[in-house]
Design an enzyme around this catalytic site. Structure first.
Site, PDB file in Angstrom:
ATOM      1  CE  LYS A  37      -0.290  -0.260   5.035  1.00  0.00           C
ATOM      2  NZ  LYS A  37      -1.116  -0.708   6.165  1.00  0.00           N
ATOM      3  CE1 TYR A 265       9.929  32.055   1.640  1.00  0.00           C
ATOM      4  CE2 TYR A 265      10.530  29.734   1.525  1.00  0.00           C
ATOM      5  CZ  TYR A 265      10.042  30.875   0.918  1.00  0.00           C
ATOM      6  OH  TYR A 265       9.673  30.847  -0.398  1.00  0.00           O
TER       7      TYR A 265
HETATM    8  C1  LIG Z   1      -0.409  -1.696   6.836  1.00  0.00           C
HETATM    9  C2  LIG Z   1      -0.983  -2.977   7.248  1.00  0.00           C
HETATM   10  C3  LIG Z   1      -0.153  -4.082   7.519  1.00  0.00           C
HETATM   11  C4  LIG Z   1       1.352  -4.006   7.541  1.00  0.00           C
HETATM   12  O1  LIG Z   1       1.766  -3.321   8.697  1.00  0.00           O
HETATM   13  P1  LIG Z   1       3.325  -3.179   9.065  1.00  0.00           P
HETATM   14  O2  LIG Z   1       3.305  -2.591  10.423  1.00  0.00           O
HETATM   15  O3  LIG Z   1       3.903  -2.260   8.051  1.00  0.00           O
HETATM   16  O4  LIG Z   1       3.897  -4.533   8.988  1.00  0.00           O
HETATM   17  C5  LIG Z   1      -0.769  -5.287   7.788  1.00  0.00           C
HETATM   18  N1  LIG Z   1      -2.117  -5.393   7.828  1.00  0.00           N
HETATM   19  C6  LIG Z   1      -2.940  -4.345   7.602  1.00  0.00           C
HETATM   20  C7  LIG Z   1      -4.407  -4.528   7.675  1.00  0.00           C
HETATM   21  C8  LIG Z   1      -2.399  -3.099   7.318  1.00  0.00           C
HETATM   22  O5  LIG Z   1      -3.220  -2.065   7.110  1.00  0.00           O
END
Ligand SMILES: *Cc1c(COP(=O)(O)O)cnc(C)c1O
Length: 371
Positions: A37, A265
């Site tokens: 993701k 800035y």
């Molecule tokens: C993002 C996510 C993960 C992975 O989490 P990490 O802490 O990066 O390992 C796993 N399951 C779900 C449902 C997530 O949203």
């Protein structure tokens, strides 16, 4: 156009492979869903998904529909679970692209069943149980309502069931164990109702590192671990990971301003007069956090140099000390030939986490993939 830009994120495929092997080992006999993701935590959705396919991942996990569609359009054939909350109007498109749907309520289950039924297909779904994360999911206490509704819904292929841990990166695992227990209760109810699941899953990176077998079930869902970090810094010593991304840039301007000269800035920093200042072409427009101004450091020529003044949209200035030179390479995080700088250092100085810094990098930073 951006190819010759001195600012770039180098992505080490060797490090990625190393981390994937670590995840595989921690997973034991469980399958591995690689979480990609948010542009694979800023590393590039499509390229990372292709690497994970090549390395033998069993499943890919994304947050929303469009991420899944992008992967399908790029020819990725692995099963893909969309983990975020389901937008009901999009159900047809999940089916078009053969994406696995997260179902988190009876209403959603009924709706998915209807859409699939009209098309004469079966929708692949995973049930999401909320055991304490409190975002989406059928509440564990009322999960019988969802489980009990499934026998009537003939157009669903109920492939999996999962939950998500809220605090598996904590040194206190009490709440994580409570969540596990609640999940086990739900699994027992499902068993009593005769609902079989091919894929029961729960473990994120934190649980994978800390809980082992207890939380593995049939599949694990590591994200940050694959990119080279543990979810909390104190866990880093427990597992051997290699940071995948290094963020680099080069000095485009250097000067030795006289004492009292303001920099940046709002003139928040004034030169003491005896130091070289280098300007680096990276800023918050690239996702480099503005809060890092006057707080964090970079590595320039192997030396730690503080970021002075405010971070601009496109530039930062560093106190390079006794010398600075045009074209000199600066490391924002990761490693280069001059040394390494942990992203945790920047994260700590501005109360951020590596997740946020990595996936905050914007599209104008070229990603350069190296073996
Ligand atoms: C993002 C996510 C993960 C992975 O989490 P990490 O802490 O990066 O390992 C796993 N399951 C779900 C449902 C997530 O949203």
């Amino acid at each position: 156009m951006i190819d010759s830009r001195p600012t770039r994120a180098k992505i080490s495929l060797t490090a990625l492979e190393h981390n994937f092997r670590v995840a595989k080992r921690l997973a034991g006999s469980a399958r591995v869903m690689a979480i990609v993701k948010a542009e694979a935590y800023g590393h590039g959705l499509v390229c990372m998904a292709k690497e994970f396919s090549r390395l033998g991942a069993d499943y890919l996990g994304v947050s929303f529909l469009e991420e899944g569609i992008t992967l399908r359009e790029e020819g990725i054939t692995l099963p893909i679970l969309v983990m975020g909350g389901l937008v009901d109007e999009q159900i047809g498109r999940y089916l078009d692209f053969n994406l696995t749907i997260t179902v988190s309520s009876v209403w959603k289950a009924v709706h998915v069943d209807e859409v699939a039924g009209k098309r004469g297909v079966k929708a692949s779904i995973h049930l999401k149980i909320d055991t304490g994360m409190g975002r989406v999911g059928q509440n564990w206490e009322t999960s019988n309502v969802l489980l009990g509704s499934l026998s009537r819904l003939k157009n669903l292929r109920i492939e999996g069931i999962y939950t998500h841990f809220a605090s598996s990166d904590s040194d206190d695992l009490t709440f994580t164990r409570t969540q596990l227990e609640r999940f086990h209760n739900v699994l027992q109810s499902a068993h009593r109702l005769g609902i079989p699941f091919e894929l029961v899953h729960a473990a994120n990176s934190g649980a994978l590192v800390q809980l082992g077998e207890e939380a593995r079930f049939d599949m694990v869902r590591p994200g940050i671990l694959l990119y080279g970090y543990t979810p909390a810094e104190w866990l880093a010593e427990k597992v051997d990971l290699k940071p995948v991304m290094s963020l680099l840039t080069k000095a485009v301007f250097v000067k030795k301003p006289s004492a009292g000269t303001p920099i940046g800035y709002n003139s928040t920093w004034h030169s003491p007069g005896d130091r070289w200042i280098a300007t680096l072409p990276i800023g918050y427009g690239d996702g480099f956090p503005r809060r890092a101004g006057n707080r964090a450091s970079v590595l320039f020529g192997g030396r730690r140099c503080p970021i002075i003044g405010n971070v601009s949209m496109d530039q930062i200035t560093i106190d390079a000390g006794d010398e600075a030179w045009l074209g000199g390479e600066a490391l924002l995080w990761g490693q280069n030939s001059s040394g390494s700088l942990s992203i945790w250092e920047l994260a700590r100085s501005i109360d951020a986490i590596p997740y946020e810094l990595l996936c905050g990098l914007t599209g104008r930073v070229p990603r350069v993939y190296l073996v």
